[in-house]
Scaffold this motif. Structure first.
Motif, PDB file in Angstrom:
ATOM      1  N   LYS A 108     -26.454 -63.935-125.088  1.00 35.56           N
ATOM      2  CA  LYS A 108     -27.716 -64.624-125.312  1.00 35.56           C
ATOM      3  C   LYS A 108     -27.449 -66.029-125.852  1.00 35.56           C
ATOM      4  CE  LYS A 108     -30.447 -60.486-126.318  1.00 35.56           C
ATOM      5  NZ  LYS A 108     -31.365 -59.844-127.279  1.00 35.56           N
ATOM      6  N   PRO A 109     -28.202 -67.022-125.394  1.00 34.40           N
ATOM      7  CA  PRO A 109     -27.996 -68.388-125.903  1.00 34.40           C
ATOM      8  C   PRO A 109     -28.374 -68.475-127.379  1.00 34.40           C
ATOM      9  CG  PRO A 109     -29.950 -68.288-124.511  1.00 34.40           C
ATOM     10  CD  PRO A 109     -29.265 -66.968-124.365  1.00 34.40           C
ATOM     11  N   SER A 110     -27.654 -69.303-128.117  1.00 40.53           N
ATOM     12  CA  SER A 110     -27.832 -69.427-129.558  1.00 40.53           C
ATOM     13  C   SER A 110     -28.610 -70.691-129.912  1.00 40.53           C
ATOM     14  CB  SER A 110     -26.458 -69.477-130.238  1.00 40.53           C
ATOM     15  OG  SER A 110     -25.791 -70.676-129.881  1.00 40.53           O
ATOM     16  N   THR A 111     -28.838 -70.860-131.203  1.00 41.23           N
ATOM     17  CA  THR A 111     -29.543 -72.047-131.684  1.00 41.23           C
ATOM     18  C   THR A 111     -28.778 -73.319-131.343  1.00 41.23           C
ATOM     19  OG1 THR A 111     -30.383 -70.740-133.541  1.00 41.23           O
ATOM     20  CG2 THR A 111     -30.564 -73.119-133.728  1.00 41.23           C
ATOM     21  N   SER A 112     -27.475 -73.318-131.555  1.00 43.73           N
ATOM     22  CA  SER A 112     -26.681 -74.514-131.259  1.00 43.73           C
ATOM     23  C   SER A 112     -26.715 -74.849-129.775  1.00 43.73           C
ATOM     24  CB  SER A 112     -25.237 -74.327-131.727  1.00 43.73           C
ATOM     25  OG  SER A 112     -24.623 -73.230-131.074  1.00 43.73           O
TER      26      SER A 112
END
Length: 290
Positions: A231-235
């Motif tokens: 899953k893509p992260s905040t960064s």
């Protein structure tokens, strides 16, 4: 942020700063760990700001940040000190006077530096779960008693004051119960849309509200895709938004994704399986809507 250097949080305690947004739960966890004088063990998805927490804490206290980045080959002894026997043998063969003082060959580690610092530092033990399973147990005494013995010189290194210890883990392996008992634990939940919008505002204060709203909708839809490997992260969201701004992508372009993949998808999707999965789901969605 206001955390007193004596170990007790001031009335306001830990707070978000201009550069770092924290949840109330994380703020309370930092204050609790400082009050109890226990290491703060932070877990959470990669990219949720675990390492950044230590950086912001040290900056807010105007104190030194000592980083100990853990690798698979890292041993607990390296955090205390290392004895360079090879250099001593070489100097002995060369007839150097240095060889008569064994302390010349003792290299203090991050814990030694933290224990002997004049001002209470922040010690970051980053990604502890990358090390061998025995690594946390090997640090139990030193983190609990805040002292250790240097066998080569006979010294006893004892902390002048307890450093603020931040330990991060990406949950790659379980940590021993005995180690966990000595820590205050906090899991950083993935931010909701409101918190993410506040984080984005710190980095891109002039971003269009409509673009941000559309981007967040696409981002959370992507995170909710079943069976996504990473899953893509905040960064990664911040990287993606930067590219959207550089390429001047409009909210309408973003909403009307071509081929099922968002513009600059390489900032969010990091392996071919996830790219194929998203493409396949988008294709099936288009067929069902006809």
């Amino acid at each position: 942020m206001a955390v007193s250097d004596t170990g007790n949080p001031e009335q306001q305690g830990f707070q978000s700063t201009e550069n770092y947004i924290v949840s109330n739960e994380l703020a309370l966890a930092v204050n609790a760990a400082v009050t109890l004088q226990k290491p703060l063990l932070i877990k959470g998805e990669p990219g949720t700001g675990k390492t950044r927490l230590a950086e912001e804490l040290a900056q807010s206290l105007d104190t030194e940040l000592l980083r100990w980045h853990i690798k698979s080959t890292t041993k607990a002894q390296q955090g205390l000190y290392e004895y360079d026997a090879v250099s001593r043998l070489r100097d002995s063969q060369l007839g150097s006077e240095r060889v008569h003082d064994i302390s010349n060959y003792i290299k203090p580690g991050k814990l030694w530096q933290a224990f002997t610092a004049e001002k209470r530092p922040v010690l970051l033990i980053d990604e502890i779960d990358k090390a061998d399973i025995e690594f946390p147990n090997d640090l139990l005494h030193e983190l609990d008693q805040m002292e250790f013995h240097v066998y080569e010189t006979g010294e006893q290194i004892k902390a002048k004051q307890r450093p603020i210890v931040i330990i991060t883990s990406n949950n790659e392996k379980e940590l021993p119960d005995a180690f966990l008992r000595r820590c205050f634990f906090h899991y950083i939940r993935f931010p909701d849309a409101e918190t993410l919008a506040a984080i984005v505002a710190v980095h891109y204060p002039n971003i269009q509200k409509k673009l941000l709203a559309t981007a967040l909708e696409v981002f959370f839809d992507l995170r909710n895709v079943p069976n996504l490997k990473k899953k893509p992260s905040t960064s990664e969201l911040l990287d993606w938004l930067k590219l959207l701004l550089v390429e001047d992508v409009s909210p309408s372009e973003l909403a009307n994704q071509q081929g099922g993949l968002m513009p600059m998808f390489g900032a969010l999707l990091k392996n071919e399986q996830d790219v194929e999965l998203v493409e396949k789901l988008a294709f099936m969605s288009r067929r069902s809507s006809r």
